[in-house]
Scaffold this motif. Structure first.
Motif, mmCIF file in Angstrom:
data_model
loop_
_atom_site.group_PDB
_atom_site.id
_atom_site.type_symbol
_atom_site.label_atom_id
_atom_site.label_comp_id
_atom_site.label_asym_id
_atom_site.label_seq_id
_atom_site.Cartn_x
_atom_site.Cartn_y
_atom_site.Cartn_z
ATOM 1 N N ARG A 1 -72.295 17.339 48.869
ATOM 2 C CA ARG A 1 -73.618 16.978 49.381
ATOM 3 C C ARG A 1 -74.176 15.826 48.552
ATOM 4 N N PRO A 2 -74.950 14.923 49.148
ATOM 5 C CA PRO A 2 -75.614 13.887 48.344
ATOM 6 C C PRO A 2 -76.544 14.522 47.326
ATOM 7 N N ALA A 3 -76.674 13.897 46.176
ATOM 8 C CA ALA A 3 -77.549 14.427 45.126
ATOM 9 C C ALA A 3 -78.977 14.577 45.643
ATOM 10 N N GLY A 4 -79.535 15.776 45.459
ATOM 11 C CA GLY A 4 -80.915 16.028 45.873
ATOM 12 C C GLY A 4 -81.104 16.306 47.340
ATOM 13 N N TRP A 5 -80.002 16.375 48.096
ATOM 14 C CA TRP A 5 -80.109 16.608 49.541
ATOM 15 C C TRP A 5 -79.623 18.006 49.878
ATOM 16 N N ASP A 6 -80.479 18.796 50.499
ATOM 17 C CA ASP A 6 -80.122 20.163 50.879
ATOM 18 C C ASP A 6 -80.529 20.378 52.330
ATOM 19 N N PRO A 7 -79.571 20.363 53.261
ATOM 20 C CA PRO A 7 -79.916 20.500 54.677
ATOM 21 C C PRO A 7 -80.591 21.817 55.005
ATOM 22 N N ALA A 8 -80.354 22.844 54.197
ATOM 23 C CA ALA A 8 -80.929 24.160 54.497
ATOM 24 C C ALA A 8 -82.433 24.200 54.291
ATOM 25 N N GLY B 1 -67.519 12.937 41.486
ATOM 26 C CA GLY B 1 -68.059 11.747 40.852
ATOM 27 C C GLY B 1 -67.779 10.453 41.590
ATOM 28 N N TRP B 2 -66.978 10.533 42.646
ATOM 29 C CA TRP B 2 -66.693 9.320 43.440
ATOM 30 C C TRP B 2 -67.980 8.797 44.069
ATOM 31 N N ILE C 1 -60.713 3.590 51.072
ATOM 32 C CA ILE C 1 -61.434 4.606 51.835
ATOM 33 C C ILE C 1 -61.151 6.016 51.305
ATOM 34 N N ARG C 2 -62.166 6.861 51.287
ATOM 35 C CA ARG C 2 -62.077 8.264 50.897
ATOM 36 C C ARG C 2 -62.939 9.103 51.830
ATOM 37 N N VAL C 3 -62.633 10.400 51.914
ATOM 38 C CA VAL C 3 -63.469 11.336 52.661
ATOM 39 C C VAL C 3 -64.069 12.329 51.672
ATOM 40 N N PRO C 4 -65.275 12.852 51.954
ATOM 41 C CA PRO C 4 -65.890 13.798 51.020
ATOM 42 C C PRO C 4 -65.255 15.186 51.121
ATOM 43 N N ALA C 5 -65.306 15.932 50.035
ATOM 44 C CA ALA C 5 -64.861 17.323 50.058
ATOM 45 C C ALA C 5 -65.778 18.132 50.969
#
Length: 469
Positions: A222-229, A22-23, A214-218
């Motif tokens: 993934r961004p909401a609605g973004w699927d690299p595959a 949720g960050w 500052i934070r780093v993502p887990a």
């Protein structure tokens, strides 16, 4: 290691700053800006030149040394510490940057207070310059991982801060110098020292907001609605990762080094002598009383173009692709220099438009480079690779002003635009060479990709369409 030391080290580790679910990723650009707006003060060094020259009785060459050493140290420290920045994480890097940058101001304050100018050079240029380099690259890989769908926009926001830092620092510094009696024909050196001291303490507070936020993502974020595959990738966009050690063995790195170096050389030559160039081109076109203000306004407009170009054009690269945007920076930039050559001082508005666009491409070249590196080499050690690439800036920072100043001095007996004809022709040639280097950039051979499975990270396959041709 004691328990307290272990807790301190843990507070700075990458593992400690993994964002909870949720960050909001939109908190990351402000964290990066807190650092970049601070270290961007380097572009406002000219405010201190005259007070230092008169207050400490030093030459104009000597008063430029802290800035010149700072830019050299920026490139060197970014190259040397880039891998450690990636390994230790952005909080560690931003804290180290803050400590070095602030300490540089405090040493400079001590140097002026004790009338030991070498301490100003060592502090602001040497120690502070290390802070510049580490701070410049510290948020880059983090921003790219938070914004795999819009890496150009993300890095453009932060690096825009470096270009815009002077817009805050210049009037702030000037007002304090004036208030503390450090201006005029007999400036008080103690007032200069007090200005350095206050700025150092203020930047310590402001930059702390960055490394605390500052934070780093887990790994699985993934961004909401973004699927690299499910999305296509451009021809130049890798799905693997290349280490910094291997990246510098590839022709792609050195071609991009030439692209950045020559693009920066072409812009910084104008930026460094903005007011004198305007004066030589249009002397006599305004009453004397208003001409100085016009020349200063020209320099301010170029700084604004430098700042805005970092965000606007870098964001555009997410749509049209990195290779295409550099075609514009270099190809259109060469044409703009040619227009200035052919029209000289015939049209002030045309000259202004051309110069502002050239400077916008100069700033954008910095902002787009991290995203271009990410496309070519992945996110694995993109911060460290970016650090090595910034040595091109160190070279260009010397090369550009040297070309323009040396040729202008050699033609001092000539009046008007003729003093810069040769310089601008050289800039056109450099931009054409950079354009060719950009055209030669091809996808990185997979043999350079890491084989241990750790290289592909968040955003490694971001979609920018089939645009990097």
């Amino acid at each position: 290691m004691t328990t307290s030391q272990g807790h301190a080290a843990g507070f700075l580790t990458r593992e400690r700053i993994i964002a909870r679910p949720g960050w909001s990723r939109w908190l990351i650009p402000p964290a990066a800006l807190a650092v970049h707006l601070s270290i961007g003060q380097a572009y406002a060094w000219s405010v201190f030149k005259t007070p230092l020259e008169k207050g400490l009785n030093i030459s104009g060459v000597a008063s430029s040394l802290p800035f010149q050493l700072g830019i050299v140290m920026l490139g060197l420290s970014a190259a040397v510490f880039g891998t450690r920045v990636d390994r230790n994480g952005p909080r560690w890097a931003m804290l180290v940057s803050s400590a070095c940058f602030v300490t540089g101001f405090l040493i400079a304050a001590l140097g002026v207070w004790t009338r030991q100018y070498w301490l100003v050079v060592l502090g602001y240029g040497g120690v502070g310059g290390i802070g510049l380099g580490i701070g410049y690259i510290s948020p880059v890989s983090t921003l790219i991982k938070w914004f795999p769908d819009r890496p150009g926009m993300a890095t453009g926001i932060a690096i825009m801060g470096f270009g815009g830092g002077a817009l805050i620092a210049a009037p702030w510094s000037a007002s304090m110098l004036s208030a503390f009696g450090a201006t005029g024909n007999t400036p008080d050196p103690d007032g200069i020292a007090l200005t350095f001291l206050i700025m150092g303490l203020a930047y310590a507070v402001f930059m702390s907001a960055g490394w605390l936020l500052i934070r780093v993502p887990a790994d699985d974020w993934r961004p909401a609605g973004w699927d690299p595959a499910t999305r296509k990738t451009g021809k130049l966009i890798t799905t693997g990762g290349v280490s910094a050690a291997n990246a510098i063995k590839t022709p792609q790195f050195w071609l991009l080094w030439v692209v950045l170096c020559f693009n920066v050389t072409a812009g910084i030559g104008i930026l460094e002598k903005a007011a004198p160039i305007f004066s030589d081109f249009f002397a006599g076109s305004n009453p004397a009383a208003s001409f100085a203000a016009a020349a200063a306004g020209f320099a301010a407009l170029l700084s604004l173009a430098n700042m805005l170009g970092r965000f606007v054009w870098s964001s555009a690269s997410d749509v049209i692709g990195r290779k295409n945007i550099y075609r514009m920076y270099l190809g259109v930039g060469a044409v703009l220099y040619l227009v200035i050559e052919l029209t000289t001082n015939a049209n002030k508005v045309l000259f202004l438009i051309c110069a502002m666009l050239i400077l916008s491409f100069y700033g954008a070249g910095f902002a787009t480079a991290p995203a271009y590196l990410r496309d070519l080499f992945g996110t694995y050690e993109v911060g460290a690779i970016h650090g090595r690439l910034l040595t091109a800036w160190s070279v260009a920072g010397v090369l550009g002003p040297m070309i323009v100043n040396a040729i202008a001095d050699a033609h001092r007996d000539e009046a008007g635009p003729a003093r810069y004809t040769t310089s601008f022709i050289i800039m056109i040639v450099l931009l054409v060479v950079g354009f060719v280097a950009n055209e030669l950039i091809k996808p990185v051979d997979p043999r350079w990709h890491e084989k241990d499975g750790t290289a592909p990270e968040v955003g490694a396959g971001a979609d920018t369409g089939e645009v990097n041709r």
